[in-house]
Every structure is written in C-alpha cells, then in structure tokens.
Design a protein around this motif. Sequence first.
Motif, short mmCIF file in Angstrom:
data_model
loop_
_atom_site.label_atom_id
_atom_site.label_comp_id
_atom_site.label_asym_id
_atom_site.label_seq_id
_atom_site.Cartn_x
_atom_site.Cartn_y
_atom_site.Cartn_z
N THR A 1 0.81 -1.21 0.00
CA THR A 1 0.00 0.00 0.00
C THR A 1 0.85 1.26 0.00
OG1 THR A 1 -0.17 -0.35 2.40
CG2 THR A 1 -2.06 -0.97 1.05
N ASP A 2 2.13 1.13 0.33
CA ASP A 2 2.99 2.31 0.40
C ASP A 2 4.42 1.85 0.65
OD1 ASP A 2 3.78 4.92 0.43
OD2 ASP A 2 2.60 5.52 2.18
N THR A 3 5.35 2.79 0.54
CA THR A 3 6.72 2.54 0.99
C THR A 3 6.70 2.27 2.49
OG1 THR A 3 7.57 4.02 -0.72
CG2 THR A 3 9.03 3.53 1.11
N ASP A 4 7.55 1.36 2.92
CA ASP A 4 7.67 1.00 4.34
C ASP A 4 6.44 0.29 4.90
OD1 ASP A 4 10.24 2.05 4.48
OD2 ASP A 4 9.54 4.03 5.08
N ALA A 5 5.62 -0.30 4.04
CA ALA A 5 4.49 -1.10 4.52
C ALA A 5 4.94 -2.50 4.92
CB ALA A 5 3.41 -1.19 3.45
N GLY A 6 6.15 -2.89 4.46
CA GLY A 6 6.68 -4.18 4.89
C GLY A 6 6.83 -5.23 3.80
N LYS A 7 7.03 -4.82 2.56
CA LYS A 7 7.17 -5.81 1.47
C LYS A 7 8.33 -6.77 1.72
CE LYS A 7 7.81 -2.92 -1.88
NZ LYS A 7 7.73 -1.69 -1.05
N THR A 8 9.48 -6.20 2.07
CA THR A 8 10.67 -7.05 2.26
C THR A 8 10.49 -7.97 3.46
OG1 THR A 8 12.04 -5.29 1.31
CG2 THR A 8 13.17 -7.05 2.51
N VAL B 1 0.64 -10.39 -4.78
CA VAL B 1 0.40 -10.49 -3.34
C VAL B 1 0.55 -9.08 -2.78
CG1 VAL B 1 1.20 -11.40 -1.13
CG2 VAL B 1 1.21 -12.88 -3.17
N LEU B 2 -0.46 -8.61 -2.06
CA LEU B 2 -0.47 -7.24 -1.53
C LEU B 2 -0.18 -7.24 -0.04
CD1 LEU B 2 -1.15 -4.18 -1.69
CD2 LEU B 2 -3.55 -4.82 -1.35
N VAL B 3 0.78 -6.41 0.37
CA VAL B 3 1.06 -6.19 1.79
C VAL B 3 0.38 -4.90 2.20
CG1 VAL B 3 2.84 -5.81 3.53
CG2 VAL B 3 3.28 -7.38 1.61
N VAL B 4 -0.53 -4.99 3.16
CA VAL B 4 -1.23 -3.81 3.67
C VAL B 4 -0.57 -3.39 4.97
CG1 VAL B 4 -3.41 -2.86 4.49
CG2 VAL B 4 -3.40 -4.51 2.60
N GLY B 5 0.05 -2.23 4.97
CA GLY B 5 0.62 -1.70 6.21
C GLY B 5 -0.49 -1.15 7.07
N MET B 6 -0.77 -1.85 8.17
CA MET B 6 -1.91 -1.47 9.01
C MET B 6 -1.58 -0.24 9.84
SD MET B 6 -4.11 -3.65 8.05
CE MET B 6 -5.38 -3.06 9.18
N LYS B 7 -2.20 0.88 9.45
CA LYS B 7 -2.04 2.16 10.13
C LYS B 7 -3.25 3.02 9.78
CE LYS B 7 0.53 4.37 6.38
NZ LYS B 7 1.73 5.14 6.01
N TRP C 1 -3.49 -11.29 0.20
CA TRP C 1 -2.95 -10.11 0.86
C TRP C 1 -2.56 -10.46 2.29
CZ3 TRP C 1 -5.49 -7.40 4.96
CH2 TRP C 1 -6.79 -7.85 5.24
N VAL C 2 -1.72 -9.61 2.86
CA VAL C 2 -1.25 -9.81 4.24
C VAL C 2 -1.46 -8.52 5.01
CG1 VAL C 2 0.75 -10.30 5.70
CG2 VAL C 2 0.51 -11.47 3.49
N ALA C 3 -2.00 -8.64 6.22
CA ALA C 3 -2.14 -7.48 7.12
C ALA C 3 -0.88 -7.39 7.96
CB ALA C 3 -3.37 -7.65 8.00
N ILE D 1 -12.03 -7.02 0.54
CA ILE D 1 -11.10 -7.59 -0.43
C ILE D 1 -11.48 -9.03 -0.72
CG2 ILE D 1 -8.68 -8.11 -0.93
CD1 ILE D 1 -7.88 -5.89 1.00
N ALA D 2 -11.75 -9.32 -1.98
CA ALA D 2 -12.20 -10.66 -2.35
C ALA D 2 -11.10 -11.70 -2.18
CB ALA D 2 -12.71 -10.66 -3.80
N ALA D 3 -9.86 -11.31 -2.43
CA ALA D 3 -8.73 -12.25 -2.29
C ALA D 3 -8.55 -12.62 -0.82
CB ALA D 3 -7.46 -11.62 -2.85
N PRO D 4 -8.09 -13.84 -0.56
CA PRO D 4 -7.92 -14.28 0.84
C PRO D 4 -6.76 -13.57 1.54
CG PRO D 4 -7.08 -15.94 -0.69
CD PRO D 4 -7.78 -14.91 -1.52
N CYS D 5 -6.90 -13.44 2.84
CA CYS D 5 -5.84 -12.89 3.68
C CYS D 5 -4.96 -14.04 4.16
CB CYS D 5 -6.43 -12.14 4.88
SG CYS D 5 -5.20 -11.44 6.00
N LEU D 6 -3.67 -13.99 3.83
CA LEU D 6 -2.76 -15.06 4.24
C LEU D 6 -2.56 -15.09 5.75
CD1 LEU D 6 0.10 -14.83 1.56
CD2 LEU D 6 -1.90 -16.33 1.56
N GLY D 7 -2.66 -13.92 6.38
CA GLY D 7 -2.46 -13.86 7.81
C GLY D 7 -2.26 -12.44 8.30
N VAL D 8 -2.24 -12.31 9.61
CA VAL D 8 -2.00 -11.02 10.26
C VAL D 8 -0.65 -11.11 10.97
CG1 VAL D 8 -2.80 -9.38 12.00
CG2 VAL D 8 -4.46 -10.62 10.57
#
Length: 231
Positions: free
Chosen positions: A11-18, A142-148, A172-174, A195-202
């Motif tokens: 969702t943004d830089t520093d959301a945690g892709k790496t 695969v989308l990483v959502v930075g929860m903020k 996606w991942v929270a 989000i229709a796609a499944p969430c892999l985990g939090v």
Amino acid sequence: MAVNRFFVTATDTDAGKTYISSLLLQGFRALGHAAAGVKPIAAGTDQQGLNGDALRLMQHSGLALPYAQVNPICYQAAVAPHLAAQITQQPILESQLTQALQDWQQLALQHLLIEGAGGWLLPISKHRYLADWVAEQRLPVVLVVGMKLGCLNHAMLTVREIERSGCQLVAWVANCIDPQMALLQENITDLQQRIAAPCLGVVPFMPAEQQQSALATQLAAALTAIINKND
C-alpha cells in the motif's frame, strides 16, 4: 515444472514488502520448498553499493544467487527510482526487467517472489509504471497492507488499481506497522470483508523470534494452499 511467480507489492513505501517476503521465504524453506526472492528495481545503497532489501531477500532465499541477478537495477540515492534514473542518466529499461524475469524462471525453484519498489504505481519512465510491466508479464500479485491510520483507503485504492490493470490479486497480508493503531482488529475485519482475495495472515508488530517462525510457516502454507487450489 513451471515456477510459481508472485509479484509482491504494498500500500505504500515501508508497509513491509521485504519483511513479509522474507517471512514467506523462511516459511517455504520450513515446508521444504525451493524458493527465492528478487528485487528488480531498488534505490538506496550501502557503502558497497548494495541495497538492504535485496540483501535481506538473498539471506532468506533457498538458492544462492549473485547480487546482480537478485537486483539487476539499483540506484545509490534513496529516492524514487525514475528520478534517480534521470539524475544518473541511467534509464530503467523494461527489456532488462524482462530478460531478468526470463532468467529467474529458468532457476531450479518452486516459488519466485518478485518484490516491487514503493507502492503499486511506481513510475519507471515518463509514461510507464512498474505495474504496466507486471500486467504485461501476467504476474499474480500479493499485496502487503501496512496497518495504520488511512490504510483502508490505501488498500482499496491499490486493490482497485490492481484489478483495473487486469492483474490477479491472489492474496494479501495485514502487516501491523503501527503498534498504537486504534481499532486494529476492526480495520482488519473490514478489509477482509472488502477484499475478495484471501488474507494469508496477520503479522503483529515486532513478533518474538519463535512467533515469527510460526508466522512464516503459516503464511507460506496459506499461499501454497492457494497455489494448489488454482492448479
């Protein structure tokens, strides 16, 4: 056997892709799956001219690859890559990205994680975005959502744009990057409904090492289940 390819965006830089990519790589290793992570474009290097994100992917990959193969396009300044390209007069060549992808797909791997830079609409030239290349290569996302605070808007804008491009959002991942976020669980539940796609985990904020290992296996197992379901 064809390599399972995934483009990891956020969702943004520093959301945690790496961080999430490295967890997936650790999880695949725990499951006995051959997997590697690569960083096609990076900006920001150490004194040796190496990017920290690419080095972390190398650390957790199940296949030892030379740095230049993991990160074929790299700029020293920690700025938007297309601006670094203009300053250094070293343009981002999509032909180089495509050749790198072809080479990665020849490796003895089950899974290949291709980590983007920044968010989904990363400019790579005056009129092109990295997302355009991802769509042309038909890479599942695969989308990483930075929860903020603000993540609902960022997440849904990204999801809509991924879908508009014709790409498949497979999961996606929270990733909880703000330990003080109000109504965290309510936000996660809201995204799971939208989000229709499944969430892999939090992934909680700074999990303990033992918890991190279990999370890695959980994420990799969930993504493997999606792969098997789609086969």
